[in-house]
Design a protein around this motif. Structure first.
Motif, PDB file in Angstrom:
ATOM      1  N   GLY A 121      37.376   6.800  35.882  1.00 55.88           N
ATOM      2  CA  GLY A 121      36.249   5.886  35.818  1.00 55.88           C
ATOM      3  C   GLY A 121      36.656   4.566  35.218  1.00 55.88           C
ATOM      4  N   ASP A 122      35.680   3.692  35.050  1.00 57.83           N
ATOM      5  CA  ASP A 122      36.005   2.363  34.547  1.00 57.83           C
ATOM      6  C   ASP A 122      34.975   1.868  33.534  1.00 57.83           C
ATOM      7  N   ALA A 123      33.738   1.731  33.953  1.00 59.92           N
ATOM      8  CA  ALA A 123      32.741   1.086  33.094  1.00 59.92           C
ATOM      9  C   ALA A 123      32.641   1.757  31.734  1.00 59.92           C
ATOM     10  N   SER A 124      32.502   3.096  31.719  1.00 63.65           N
ATOM     11  CA  SER A 124      32.326   3.790  30.448  1.00 63.65           C
ATOM     12  C   SER A 124      33.632   4.334  29.879  1.00 63.65           C
ATOM     13  N   MET A 125      34.698   4.353  30.689  1.00 60.44           N
ATOM     14  CA  MET A 125      35.930   5.012  30.263  1.00 60.44           C
ATOM     15  C   MET A 125      37.048   4.043  29.889  1.00 60.44           C
ATOM     16  N   ARG A 126      36.891   2.781  30.233  1.00 57.33           N
ATOM     17  CA  ARG A 126      37.962   1.831  29.922  1.00 57.33           C
ATOM     18  C   ARG A 126      38.198   1.734  28.430  1.00 57.33           C
ATOM     19  N   SER A 127      37.124   1.672  27.653  1.00 61.38           N
ATOM     20  CA  SER A 127      37.285   1.556  26.201  1.00 61.38           C
ATOM     21  C   SER A 127      37.971   2.790  25.622  1.00 61.38           C
ATOM     22  N   GLN A 128      37.726   3.976  26.225  1.00 66.93           N
ATOM     23  CA  GLN A 128      38.375   5.190  25.748  1.00 66.93           C
ATOM     24  C   GLN A 128      39.881   5.129  26.016  1.00 66.93           C
ATOM     25  N   ARG A 129      40.244   4.629  27.184  1.00 67.05           N
ATOM     26  CA  ARG A 129      41.675   4.501  27.499  1.00 67.05           C
ATOM     27  C   ARG A 129      42.348   3.520  26.548  1.00 67.05           C
ATOM     28  N   HIS A 130      41.668   2.403  26.289  1.00 66.00           N
ATOM     29  CA  HIS A 130      42.250   1.421  25.373  1.00 66.00           C
ATOM     30  C   HIS A 130      42.438   2.013  23.982  1.00 66.00           C
ATOM     31  N   ARG A 131      41.488   2.838  23.565  1.00 62.90           N
ATOM     32  CA  ARG A 131      41.610   3.459  22.241  1.00 62.90           C
ATOM     33  C   ARG A 131      42.861   4.345  22.177  1.00 62.90           C
ATOM     34  N   LEU A 132      43.093   5.133  23.225  1.00 68.34           N
ATOM     35  CA  LEU A 132      44.256   6.016  23.236  1.00 68.34           C
ATOM     36  C   LEU A 132      45.553   5.222  23.372  1.00 68.34           C
ATOM     37  N   ASP A 133      45.546   4.196  24.217  1.00 70.36           N
ATOM     38  CA  ASP A 133      46.729   3.351  24.347  1.00 70.36           C
ATOM     39  C   ASP A 133      47.119   2.747  23.006  1.00 70.36           C
ATOM     40  N   SER A 134      46.104   2.354  22.232  1.00 67.66           N
ATOM     41  CA  SER A 134      46.376   1.663  20.970  1.00 67.66           C
ATOM     42  C   SER A 134      47.038   2.561  19.937  1.00 67.66           C
ATOM     43  N   VAL A 135      46.872   3.887  20.071  1.00 66.09           N
ATOM     44  CA  VAL A 135      47.498   4.806  19.117  1.00 66.09           C
ATOM     45  C   VAL A 135      48.745   5.452  19.703  1.00 66.09           C
ATOM     46  N   GLY A 136      49.185   4.966  20.883  1.00 65.40           N
ATOM     47  CA  GLY A 136      50.430   5.449  21.450  1.00 65.40           C
ATOM     48  C   GLY A 136      50.315   6.681  22.312  1.00 65.40           C
ATOM     49  N   LEU A 137      49.086   7.012  22.759  1.00 69.34           N
ATOM     50  CA  LEU A 137      48.920   8.129  23.695  1.00 69.34           C
ATOM     51  C   LEU A 137      48.613   7.532  25.058  1.00 69.34           C
ATOM     52  N   PRO A 138      49.549   7.589  26.001  1.00 67.97           N
ATOM     53  CA  PRO A 138      49.334   6.945  27.303  1.00 67.97           C
ATOM     54  C   PRO A 138      48.098   7.505  27.999  1.00 67.97           C
ATOM     55  N   ALA A 139      47.183   6.604  28.381  1.00 68.14           N
ATOM     56  CA  ALA A 139      45.947   6.994  29.065  1.00 68.14           C
ATOM     57  C   ALA A 139      45.882   6.255  30.398  1.00 68.14           C
ATOM     58  N   PHE A 140      45.507   6.975  31.453  1.00 65.88           N
ATOM     59  CA  PHE A 140      45.546   6.428  32.802  1.00 65.88           C
ATOM     60  C   PHE A 140      44.162   6.511  33.455  1.00 65.88           C
ATOM     61  N   ARG A 141      44.029   5.718  34.514  1.00 64.47           N
ATOM     62  CA  ARG A 141      42.735   5.596  35.190  1.00 64.47           C
ATOM     63  C   ARG A 141      42.574   6.588  36.318  1.00 64.47           C
TER      64      ARG A 141
END
Length: 815
Positions: free
Chosen positions: A396-416
């Motif tokens: 997803g995108d609208a509601s899930m982008r912020s979740q991916r960014h949160r995981l990316d920021s702590v070093g856990l690769p998150a994909f769309r």
């Protein structure tokens, strides 16, 4: 310390700008160029006025960089005016007015650079950025954010797109280099610089054309040995699939990772920059629905770099105790219940704890009943503590982008998407596999029976001097016999039992850029089963590489794994090693084919042998030309020398190998504090992983590292002998490319026994063979034994201009 010759490009100390517009570096000058920028503006009439004195330069001092952004028609006049300032680097940015003849303009600029000892980047380069320095030598006013990734692109369009896209995944850069139409500053030059850049942890490389084979290979190998390198290359040709397969083989052997599509670039970056390294290819999947898991499995396939893990019976029992009734407990593990952070952590713990699992992929689709924020926090906490890599896909995108960014920021690769997440695991597996390949070298000893090299060389030279382009059948058999290839010759009958199998083939071919390569696969009419991207390898081969060449392709999984006996497999593996030896030691061979190659339960049988020759080969031995006919320099066996210490103790002088890293670390740890300080001028107690890789993974075309080893009792193995490193000598080329800096250290209990002198004599011999002009080293003024040794070898002992506590020991090698 000598500046690297590209320092004027990446960290200029003086800058002259000649432009028709104000450039970003003028509006926001970096601290390192404060008071050192001369901005010359071109008027609407095309005229300008060059000041007699440039900012920050004294009389006779060379200018570091000239940055030009002007009408190509004005280039001859501008370059003529630049001669007196002797810039070290010329950077040519694109202009709104196009050149009437781009090829002529490019040739003119490169010729000017060669005549004036000036490196040229461009014309048409996007520029250079060093974000941590605030240096933006381009047209875009928005500089790249600070990070640890270096971007090198031969296309300014691709570089611009990557920079724009990187903002969405919060990716920063240590350097950005767009070469444009560059001949002067090559990709190899840039890679060599970035491999030693402390600000760069990983490198992204976009290629349209590779540099000359050995130079490019050497630079790529040096960079990939100390930091991840991701390579995207355009220009695959359907008319020449072998050329692309050869390039794939080259990238594998350097330890870099090649990706196929632009969309994979950021997946690769996320994985190699942030993810823990997996040690296998077995992946467990957990999802809150079947759809995403099936899409990920489709990408993984049956023969991809990663595979679905087989969960143990105990793991499935533990999952049943955690998940709701009706949940799927195989792999993929599917739960339709609303996500609960505590339960998610339990599931992840069970999956990661299974010894059959090498990594875990979590695929989450939007669910109004689930606590997505809690799921993200649980994932982040677990990933940080897990010894195995965890990756996620939040669809997803609208509601899930912020979740991916949160995981990316702590070093856990998150994909769309599930596809990109599964592909990311494949990239990580490919990186680990390629790193293993990159550490392979030929062993210091020949195979069980050394080849009859003189005899084989005489055979080839006689054929070439006779004007023959191919060896006759008898000579082909003689050649294989000189190298003890364990294949029955084609003049002997092939048993009927052997002809019942699908035939094999071994072929040696030449790539125009990267030299000889070895292809293994089906022979005769069955060759259509071959997968050329997998069944090609570059020489030299060792045991491991020969096995991989056999087992990598579909021919192995579909046919040979089932039918080939262990005894015949070993004959085939050794034959590939020996054919690699033929390729390495006989540059006069253009092609070699053993096709068909029959086999039964005990032996290999040649159905046909063909060898074609290079009529232009002059008979020069390959070691005298640094094996220039090959893309990868073989292990220099000629430097392996048994030695005897002054007191009669035997030891071995040999070039270092990648597998010596642990022995080298042990050697450094066992040094006394005094010896360690004398060598490293610090109290360093052990080498960092990067230093270990740098000293043990050596490109013997450019440098050398020698070790002295001795056999000593091993108390952990009933006193049986084991190898111990007792001395280490190394040189690394200087920034000027003409000389090298050496280092020498001897174990405390082996000092003053002639070991250091023997290592240095061999080191100096190699330096002369590599046409170095001088060799130098810095030694503490208080290290009298080392000073005495070096002066006894004929080195000059001069004070160091920058540090009175050091002495510069050097020797001119031209004589």
């Amino acid at each position: 310390m000598l500046r690297h010759r590209l320092a004027a490009l990446f960290e200029p100390r003086s800058l002259l700008i000649l432009s028709s517009r104000e450039l970003p570096v003028v509006r926001t000058p970096p601290a390192l160029l404060q008071g050192r920028i001369t901005d010359v503006r071109i008027g609407d009439d095309g005229h300008w006025r060059m000041p007699p004195r440039l900012e920050g330069l004294t009389d006779g001092q060379r200018l570091d960089m000239a940055l030009l952004c002007l009408d190509p028609a004005l280039l001859p006049t501008a370059l003529g005016a630049l001669k007196t300032h002797q810039p070290r680097v010329l950077l040519l940015l694109p202009h709104s007015t196009s050149s009437a003849d781009p090829l002529e303009t490019r040739a003119y600029c490169q010729s000017w650079g060669r005549m004036n000892d000036c490196l040229v980047l461009g014309p048409g380069a996007l520029g250079i950025q060093r974000p941590h320095l605030g240096l933006n030598l381009g047209l875009d006013p928005h500089g790249a954010p600070v990070g640890r990734v270096a971007l090198v692109a031969q296309s300014r369009m691709v570089a611009a797109a990557v920079l724009d896209w990187a903002g969405d995944i919060q990716l920063g850069f240590s350097a950005v280099v767009s070469a444009g139409d560059a001949d002067g500053v090559t990709v190899a030059d840039v890679l060599e610089y970035l491999s030693m850049d402390p600000r760069t942890d990983s490198i992204v490389l976009y290629l349209e054309e590779a540099d000359s084979s050995r130079r490019f290979t050497s630079a790529l190998m040096a960079a990939a040995s100390v930091k991840p390198v991701i390579l995207l290359k355009a220009g695959r040709s359907d008319s020449s699939p072998a050329a692309d397969a050869v390039f794939d083989a080259l990238v594998r052997r350097t330890g870099a990772v090649r990706i196929r599509f632009f969309v994979q670039l950021f997946s690769a970056l996320k994985v190699l920059v942030h993810a823990k390294r997996q040690r296998g290819r077995r992946i467990a999947l957990f999802s809150n629905g079947y759809g995403a898991a099936h899409l990920a499995l489709d990408v993984m396939g049956d023969s991809g770099p990663v595979a679905r893990a087989d969960l143990s019976t105990q793991t499935q029992r533990d999952l049943a105790a955690v998940l709701e009734p009706g949940a799927a407990l195989g792999n993929p593990v599917i739960s339709h219940a609303p996500l609960d952070s505590a339960r998610l952590q339990q599931v992840l713990g069970v999956l990661a704890g299974d010894t059959n699992v090498d990594g875990v992929l979590v695929l989450i689709a939007p669910d109004a009943l689930s606590d997505m924020d809690g799921a993200v926090e649980a994932l982040a906490r677990f990933s940080e503590a897990s010894p195995k890599p965890i990756m996620s896909c939040f669809l997803g995108d609208a509601s899930m982008r912020s979740q991916r960014h949160r995981l990316d920021s702590v070093g856990l690769p998150a994909f769309r998407t599930p596809e990109s997440a599964a592909n990311a695991f494949g990239i990580l597996a490919a990186y680990q596999y390629n790193q293993t390949l990159a550490q392979q070298t030929l062993p210091p000893e020949m195979l069980s029976r050394p080849p009859r090299l003189d005899e084989a060389r005489m055979l080839l030279n006689d054929a070439i001097m006779s004007g023959r382009s191919e060896l006759d059948p008898a000579s082909c058999r003689w050649l294989l016999d000189c190298f003890h290839v364990s294949i029955r010759p084609d003049d002997q009958p092939v048993p009927d039992a052997a002809r019942e199998h699908v035939s094999m083939a071994i072929r040696v071919r030449q790539d125009a850029r990267f030299g000889p390569y070895i292809q293994f696969g089906p022979g005769g009419d069955s060759a259509r089963l071959a997968s050329p991207h997998r069944e090609i390898e570059l020489p030299p081969l060792n045991n491991y590489l020969a096995r991989q060449l056999i087992q990598r392709g579909k021919f192995w999984s579909r046919v040979l794994a089932r039918d080939l006996t262990p005894a015949v497999f070993e004959q085939l593996r050794e034959s590939l090693e020996r054919i690699s030896e033929i390729v390495s030691e006989l540059p006069g061979i253009r092609t070699l084919s053993i096709d068909p190659l029959w086999w039964d339960d005990t032996s290999l049988y040649a159905g046909g042998i063909q060898v074609s020759l290079d009529p232009n080969y002059d008979g020069e031995r390959p070691e005298n030309r640094a094996y220039r006919h090959m893309a990868i320099h073989p292990y220099p066996r000629r430097l392996v020398q048994p030695q005897i210490r002054k007191d009669g103790q035997e030891w071995l002088l040999r070039p270092i190998r990648p597998e010596d890293a642990e022995l080298l670390q042990e050697f450094v740890r066992d040094l006394s504090d005094e010896s360690r300080y004398m060598r490293f001028v610090s109290m360093l107690r052990e080498l960092t992983p990067r230093m270990l890789a740098r000293y043990s993974r050596i490109d013997y075309d450019r440098e050398v590292a020698l070790v002295a080893t001795a056999q000593v009792p091993n108390p952990e193995n009933r006193g049986l002998l084991r190898e111990r490193i007792v001395g280490f000598a190394h040189y690394l080329r200087n920034a000027d490319g003409q000389g090298a800096e050496y280092a020498l250290v001897i174990a405390d209990d082996w000092q003053r026994r002639g070991v250091g002198a023997a290592l240095m004599h061999s080191l100096l011999d190699v330096a002369r063979r590599q046409n170095l002009s001088y060799i130098e080293g810095l030694v503490l003024a208080t290290n009298r034994p080392m000073l005495g040794l070096m002066t006894s070898l004929g080195m000059r002992n001069d004070p160091d201009e920058e540090d009175p506590g050091m002495r510069r020991l050097w020797m001119n090698l031209d004589g």
